[in-house]
Scaffold this motif. Structure first.
Motif, short mmCIF file in Angstrom:
data_model
loop_
_atom_site.label_atom_id
_atom_site.label_comp_id
_atom_site.label_asym_id
_atom_site.label_seq_id
_atom_site.Cartn_x
_atom_site.Cartn_y
_atom_site.Cartn_z
N PHE A 196 -40.39 12.39 13.41
CA PHE A 196 -40.64 10.79 13.53
C PHE A 196 -39.51 10.30 14.31
CE2 PHE A 196 -42.02 12.22 9.38
CZ PHE A 196 -43.19 12.30 9.37
N ASP B 142 -38.96 8.38 17.01
CA ASP B 142 -39.41 7.06 17.40
C ASP B 142 -38.57 6.10 16.13
OD1 ASP B 142 -40.32 7.72 19.80
OD2 ASP B 142 -42.46 7.66 18.95
N THR B 143 -38.58 6.37 15.03
CA THR B 143 -38.06 5.57 13.99
C THR B 143 -36.62 5.58 13.81
OG1 THR B 143 -40.02 5.90 12.87
CG2 THR B 143 -38.75 4.66 11.66
N GLU B 144 -35.85 4.43 13.84
CA GLU B 144 -34.48 4.38 13.63
C GLU B 144 -34.33 4.34 11.96
OE1 GLU B 144 -33.08 0.89 15.80
OE2 GLU B 144 -34.07 1.50 17.46
N LEU B 145 -33.88 5.30 11.37
CA LEU B 145 -33.58 5.42 9.76
C LEU B 145 -32.22 5.87 9.61
CD1 LEU B 145 -37.03 7.04 8.45
CD2 LEU B 145 -36.33 4.76 8.44
N SER C 104 -43.42 3.69 15.70
CA SER C 104 -42.56 3.07 16.54
C SER C 104 -42.94 1.54 16.73
CB SER C 104 -42.07 3.63 17.90
OG SER C 104 -43.37 3.53 18.72
N THR D 121 -28.36 1.81 6.81
CA THR D 121 -29.17 2.37 8.27
C THR D 121 -30.25 1.08 8.36
OG1 THR D 121 -30.68 3.64 6.86
CG2 THR D 121 -28.80 4.71 7.93
N THR D 122 -30.44 1.12 9.36
CA THR D 122 -31.54 -0.11 9.82
C THR D 122 -32.71 0.74 10.27
OG1 THR D 122 -30.79 0.19 12.07
CG2 THR D 122 -29.61 -1.45 10.62
N SER E 225 -36.03 0.06 12.58
CA SER E 225 -36.60 -0.82 13.70
C SER E 225 -37.91 -1.60 13.00
CB SER E 225 -37.41 0.29 14.89
OG SER E 225 -37.90 -0.39 15.66
#
Lengths: 71, 284
Positions: free
Chosen positions: A66, A68-71, B183, B195-196, B198
């Motif tokens: 995944f 595209d996800t900022e984790l 996304s 952590t952040t 989106s």
């Protein structure tokens, strides 16, 4: 738990479970939709407790599945 | 001169009196009771929701069921309605006795037909835990497990979200909106750790717990949702459309439990009024 394979292998596994479980085709039509890896080659599908396949098995899918996800 | 008429005797002696078991009319019921189901729900007072899902009845005029449940033992399904404006847990427990139950459909009570569904068995949220607590009063999302609504949140539009939710994991997406991929952002996220996550494609708005403003970070949201509470959020879409859902499409981060989800297509709804209805009903 997930099986890792090609799209065809994961689709076949879904069919195996779908037929075995006899879903009603209305409220429930499939076991799972295969998840595509961003590399365009690998696919994953959730393992059913009662159905085995000769595919690589993974406990979870890592963040690389995944991206595209900022984790 | 006193009135000697015995109204109770007359009542008992008519066809409406005792012994007529199928007659729901009584002297104490109002016209509204007879015509509309007998109670005033949240949506009767606060109308105009784009979609409304709950394990309680939200409108006196809603005559449909609450959910459709698939039981694991034989994959048959059963519609579960309401008794006294609450989920018919007797039917649910009878249908799912000794096995697990999963929600295939969560009906939209707004009248707009935006029923949440999931046709893939492995991704249907659980509502009955056979042999381990049975019915727990909520629908439970999990990794990739959530319901999708046909409701589209359109670009550059304003919304107000209300949910009765709880997190049970290290990172969750609560009032979640998804699109075709992971996304496309989330209306509100609760997460532990530094952590952040989106929130692209949404313009951030205030979030509230039990009618009080929550801090601005996702960590604050996480702390606020350790237990069930009334969460609300102002949502503003950017230039992209998104679909509404009960959870996130992201694989491993979706540990939320839901009792109720309502969304209005504006930010003029009486937020505090809706919150107070929820707070009063659930005792928060």
């Amino acid at each position: 738990m997930y099986y890792i394979g090609t799209q065809a292998e994961c689709t076949a596994y879904n069919e195996q479970v779908k037929v075995g479980e006899g879903y009603d085709g209305v409220y429930t039509t499939d076991w799972a939709t295969p998840i595509a890896h961003p590399n365009g080659v690998d696919f994953a599908i959730v393992k059913h407790d009662n159905y085995e396949a000769e595919l690589t098995i993974e406990e979870t899918l890592g963040a690389e599945w995944f991206p595209d996800t900022e984790l | 001169m006193s009135n000697n008429i015995n109204w109770g005797k007359i009542y008992e002696s008519t066809a409406w009196g005792s012994g007529v078991t199928d007659n729901n009319i009584s002297w104490g019921k109002s016209y509204a009771d007879l015509a509309g189901g007998g109670f005033t729900g949240l949506l009767d007072t606060y109308s105009g929701a784009a979609a409304a899902y709950s394990l309680r009845q939200l409108s006196g005029s809603y005559s449909g069921d609450a959910i459709v449940v698939r039981r694991a033992s034989d994959n048959t399904t059963q519609s579960i309605g309401f008794v006294d404006n609450e989920l018919d847990t007797t039917t649910l427990e009878s249908f799912c006795s000794g096995t697990d139950g999963f929600v295939t459909t969560w009906y939209d009570q707004s009248g707009n037909g935006n029923d949440m569904t999931r046709t893939e068995a492995s991704f249907q949220p659980q509502i009955f835990f056979g042999g381990a607590g049975d019915y727990r009063g909520h629908i439970q999302n999990a990794s990739s497990v959530f319901l999708s609504s046909p409701l589209t949140l359109t670009s550059n539009s304003l919304y107000t979200y209300f949910g009765v939710v709880q997190n049970y994991g290290s990172a969750i997406f609560i009032p979640v909106v998804n699109a075709s991929n992971s996304s496309d952002g989330f209306a509100a996220v609760a997460q532990s750790g530094s952590t952040t996550i989106s929130a692209a494609n949404f313009i951030e708005g205030n979030r509230y717990q039990n009618s009080s403003l929550i801090g601005a970070t996702w960590g604050d949201m996480y702390a606020a949702t350790t237990n069930f509470s009334a969460i609300s959020a102002y949502i503003e879409k950017n230039s992209k459309n998104s679909f509404f859902a009960s959870g996130s499409p992201i694989g491993s981060y979706n540990k939320s439990r839901l009792k109720e989800v309502i969304i209005y297509p504006n930010q003029t709804i009486d937020r505090e009024g809706v919150e107070n209805n929820i707070i009063t009903h659930y005792g928060f």
